[in-house]
Design a protein around this motif. Structure first.
Motif, short mmCIF file in Angstrom:
data_model
loop_
_atom_site.label_atom_id
_atom_site.label_comp_id
_atom_site.label_asym_id
_atom_site.label_seq_id
_atom_site.Cartn_x
_atom_site.Cartn_y
_atom_site.Cartn_z
N ASP A 149 -10.81 1.62 -0.13
CA ASP A 149 -10.51 2.90 0.51
C ASP A 149 -10.33 2.72 2.01
OD1 ASP A 149 -10.75 4.13 -1.90
OD2 ASP A 149 -12.81 4.80 -1.60
N ILE A 150 -11.13 1.84 2.58
CA ILE A 150 -11.12 1.66 4.04
C ILE A 150 -9.84 0.93 4.49
CG2 ILE A 150 -12.31 -0.58 4.14
CD1 ILE A 150 -13.42 2.29 6.32
N SER A 151 -9.16 0.27 3.54
CA SER A 151 -7.98 -0.54 3.92
C SER A 151 -6.86 0.28 4.51
CB SER A 151 -7.45 -1.30 2.70
OG SER A 151 -8.46 -2.04 2.10
N PHE A 181 -14.74 7.67 3.56
CA PHE A 181 -13.73 8.52 2.95
C PHE A 181 -13.30 7.95 1.60
CE2 PHE A 181 -9.28 9.43 2.11
CZ PHE A 181 -9.29 10.81 2.13
N GLY A 199 -9.38 -6.80 1.83
CA GLY A 199 -9.09 -5.38 2.04
C GLY A 199 -10.02 -4.76 3.06
N GLU A 215 -4.16 11.53 3.54
CA GLU A 215 -5.07 10.38 3.46
C GLU A 215 -5.44 10.09 2.01
OE1 GLU A 215 -6.26 8.45 5.90
OE2 GLU A 215 -5.12 9.49 7.45
N GLU A 216 -5.52 11.15 1.19
CA GLU A 216 -5.86 10.95 -0.22
C GLU A 216 -4.83 10.05 -0.90
OE1 GLU A 216 -6.69 14.19 0.69
OE2 GLU A 216 -8.80 14.14 0.09
N PRO A 218 -10.70 9.08 -1.87
CA PRO A 218 -9.77 10.09 -2.39
C PRO A 218 -10.44 10.91 -3.49
CG PRO A 218 -9.22 7.94 -3.23
CD PRO A 218 -10.31 7.73 -2.23
N TYR A 251 -0.56 14.68 -4.31
CA TYR A 251 -1.53 14.82 -3.22
C TYR A 251 -0.89 15.05 -1.86
CZ TYR A 251 -4.94 13.17 -6.57
OH TYR A 251 -5.74 13.06 -7.67
N ASN A 302 -6.85 1.85 6.94
CA ASN A 302 -6.89 1.68 8.40
C ASN A 302 -5.85 0.70 8.90
OD1 ASN A 302 -8.92 3.15 10.01
ND2 ASN A 302 -10.23 2.48 8.34
N MET A 322 -6.82 -6.19 8.94
CA MET A 322 -7.34 -6.14 7.58
C MET A 322 -7.31 -7.53 6.97
SD MET A 322 -5.96 -4.03 4.30
CE MET A 322 -4.92 -5.37 3.76
N ILE A 338 0.84 -1.21 0.00
CA ILE A 338 0.00 0.00 0.00
C ILE A 338 0.87 1.25 0.00
CG2 ILE A 338 -1.66 1.32 1.37
CD1 ILE A 338 -2.87 -1.28 2.31
N ALA A 389 -5.21 6.51 0.27
CA ALA A 389 -6.37 5.79 -0.27
C ALA A 389 -6.16 5.47 -1.75
CB ALA A 389 -7.63 6.63 -0.08
N LEU A 390 -5.54 6.40 -2.49
CA LEU A 390 -5.26 6.12 -3.90
C LEU A 390 -4.26 4.97 -4.01
CD1 LEU A 390 -5.04 9.74 -5.32
CD2 LEU A 390 -6.71 8.00 -5.95
N VAL A 434 -11.88 -4.14 6.70
CA VAL A 434 -11.22 -3.91 7.98
C VAL A 434 -12.09 -4.40 9.13
CG1 VAL A 434 -10.44 -2.10 9.55
CG2 VAL A 434 -9.84 -1.99 7.15
#
Lengths: 297, 363
Positions: A131-133, B116, B268, A117-118, B118, A113, A135, B358, A102, A121-122, B270
């Motif tokens: 996107d949540i990964s 959230f 992926g 966080e952007e 991006p 960016y 975490n 995860m 990641i 997430a990308l 969580v």
């Protein structure tokens, strides 16, 4: 270290550096006690590491498990050392394979960016996650900054030029490692200055200074082991800060700044050494004068 | 492993259970190092490699506070506890933690940052839908915060929350609060199901109460649109975020619940857990004060406010019996999750801790 003399010096360094290491170890373990026993998937490991993990398991068996269903961990991560060891292989980095996937994908989005966080997430999307990964990364955007610091520090060894491994050349190489993200680095410094991230950031800086001095062939075993690292850390941090506002061609201004700072610290060291010599000489001379007057010392 | 195969397997290897649960950890370690090195085993820990202790068994002993009971009995008694405390649950939480549980829950949800997305390329809508499963979410504390963060803070209306609880009494309180607190769109994104977290293949939508004119829509993945009591399953790989706040210590079989979480999560996805833990980070003095408070004051408050001492005695005993941060992290890893860093975050010196894992991508 090719010559015999060098090898001998290395031996001595090894012997004497251990106390230094031992002194440092409590500091390192205090900040990373929690990471000492991080579990990760079992991989064929060097015998040394396996011994460590079975030692941890032994330790665990002595505590009465609260649930009989709890299975023991199969792998342990040794804590990050804050110094360069001649005797032990470097500890594995602080990132697991998934985190690496990641983070390395997210790192490509940093110039656009920022350390945000952007970008994370990308990166997670690029690596095939959700996107949540993000975490998974316990420190969010700071994990990305740490990724930059760790990968750049580790890449330094491969970029070292055997003809010119002076401290200045190495520090300059490391500064150039920032050039892709330098327009975002002020954000990163702001995040690193947040109280919860300060210890990790300072530790990373200390490890960088140690890496540079190690690669430059420094084998000092006296208190200068500490002063050299402290002064280099200060010089590097200020040069990095200078670089964030440097728009000159090829960062020439930063290079000149770095040279001036290193010269200054060398001068200060020279002055301190001279003062030290004078104090020692004067003191021993004073003692001798007193002895010649019959004082029993 | 299919459900049908489980009893068969249990019968086939009755002797394995005792050897698994009482084996010395070192032997397990050597066993594990073989299975771990094979990627196939790591890829499907909820599959055929499910250890016996992670298969629910109503007759297996577990603990209920400081007592030892069977798993089935624990389920019954926990249900009893929460039936009796459902009405006063939130008031009691405030009294017991000086309102601090709100700070923990806010921190938990803000850290997860549901909904959230991006920014992505300009012009396209980057917001991807998310399905959140809030296990043991009874009164909706976590779910409502999730909805607020996702819909309002992150502007992502495609986030749905399924609130699941084994206890219909708690769910009714949750639904009442939802009708009072949520906006229509948030309410539409919420669904309530009655389910046992150790077996999410059997879920039952909450029976509608006769007074309300609620329009609780159900998400397509969880419940068919016809009203109860048709049981349905939460399918494999269907959930983005699985949360359980102050619930997992009441489960009869935690490893089984973790494996069930692994099953329903997308790769992926969580797993996030907020739970009381070992308050040993601020030193022994803090820990002593904390223990005094929990064993001395909390049952008393329970008696005075909720009129139920035993339930709150159970509460503090169950906190004491719950594994430490590191042990619970190891259980999460054992269920097949990957964890980052230490795998947990201590809150207020370890009084509570957040664990995250995860589900890795299939290899």
């Amino acid at each position: 270290m090719s010559s015999t003399a060098g090898a001998v010096t290395g031996q001595i360094a090894r012997c004497v550096q251990r106390p230094a290491a031992a002194r440092l170890a409590p500091i390192a373990s205090r900040t990373t006690t929690a990471t000492n026993l991080v579990t990760v998937h079992c991989r064929p490991a060097a015998s040394g590491r396996r011994t460590l993990s079975s030692a941890c398991l032994l330790l665990r068996t002595t505590q009465s498990p609260r649930l009989s269903t709890t299975t023991p961990t199969t792998r342990t991560i040794p804590t990050c050392r804050a110094y360069h060891s001649y005797d032990h292989p470097p500890p594995p980095g602080p990132f697991s394979e998934t985190e690496q996937a990641i983070l390395s994908a997210a790192y490509k989005h940093v110039p656009e960016y920022g350390f945000s966080e952007e970008a994370l997430a990308l990166g997670a999307r690029d690596a095939g996650y959700l996107d949540i990964s993000t975490n998974l990364l316990p420190e969010g955007a700071f994990s990305l900054i740490r990724w930059h610091l760790v990968t750049q520090r580790e890449a330094l060894a491969s970029r070292v030029d055997s003809n010119n491994n002076s401290v200045e050349a190495l520090t300059w190489e490391r500064l150039l490692g920032n050039k892709d993200v330098i327009r975002r680095w002020q954000e990163a410094l702001a995040i690193m200055a947040q109280p919860s991230h300060v210890p990790a950031s300072l530790k990373e800086l200390a490890m960088l200074a140690d890496e540079i001095l190690y690669l430059s062939g420094d084998t000092s075993v006296d208190p200068s082991w500490y002063t050299k690292r402290a002064s280099l850390s200060a010089v590097y941090a200020s040069a990095e800060l200078f670089m964030t506002n440097d728009f000159s061609e090829g960062f020439q201004d930063t290079r000149a700044f770095l040279k001036r700072r290193l010269n200054e610290s060398a001068e200060v060291r020279g002055v301190l050494r001279s003062v030290g010599e004078w104090v020692t000489f004067t003191a021993s001379a004073g003692v001798n004068v007193l002895r010649s007057k019959g004082v029993r010392i | 492993m299919t459900m049908a195969a489980r009893p068969a397997l249990r019968r086939a290897i009755p002797s394995l259970r005792s050897s698994t649960t009482h084996q010395s950890p070192q032997i397990q370690h050597s066993l594990r190092s073989f299975s771990c090195s094979s990627p196939a085993c790591r890829a499907s820990p909820a599959g055929s490699t499910t250890p016996d202790y992670a298969t629910p068994d109503p007759s297996r002993p577990t603990h209920f506070g400081f007592e030892t009971v069977t798993e089935a009995e624990k389920r019954e008694r926990v249900a009893g506890v929460f039936r009796s405390v459902a009405e006063s649950y939130d008031k009691m939480n405030d009294l017991m933690s000086f309102g601090w549980h709100r700070v923990w829950k806010d921190h938990f949800v803000a850290g997860l940052n549901p909904g959230f997305s991006p920014l992505g390329t300009p012009g396209s809508d980057p917001r991807s839908p998310q399905h959140i499963l809030d296990i043991a979410g009874g009164t909706g504390d976590i779910a409502f915060r999730m909805l607020h963060t996702a819909h309002v803070v992150n502007g992502n209306p495609d986030v749905t929350v399924t609130i699941s609880d084994i206890n219909p009494a708690m769910l009714s309180v949750g639904r009442q609060r939802a009708q009072q607190q949520l906006t229509a769109s948030q309410l539409a994104a919420t669904s309530f199901v009655e389910a046992n977290a150790e077996d999410l293949t059997q879920t039952k939508p909450l029976a509608p109460d006769s007074h309300s004119h609620s329009t609780i829509t159900t998400t397509a993945t969880t419940i068919p649109t016809t009203n109860p009591p048709i049981s349905s399953s939460i399918p494999d790989n269907s959930v983005d975020l699985y949360t359980v706040a102050f619930g997992i210590r009441n489960f009869s079989n935690i490893p089984a619940a973790l494996r069930e979480a692994y099953r329903v999560l997308k790769p992926g996805g969580v797993f996030a857990c907020l739970e009381f833990s070992k308050a040993d980070r601020y030193g022994p003095v803090f820990n002593t004060i904390y223990k005094q408070w929990s064993f001395g004051a909390i049952p008393l408050i329970g008696q005075l406010v909720a009129g139920d001492r035993d339930s709150y005695q159970y509460l503090v005993e169950s906190i004491e019996r719950f594994p430490s941060q590191g042990e619970f992290r190891d259980m999460i890893v054992d269920a097949g999750f990957v964890v980052g860093g230490t795998g947990y975050e201590n809150l207020t010196g370890g009084v509570a801790a957040i664990h995250k894992g995860m589900k890795p991508r299939a290899q």
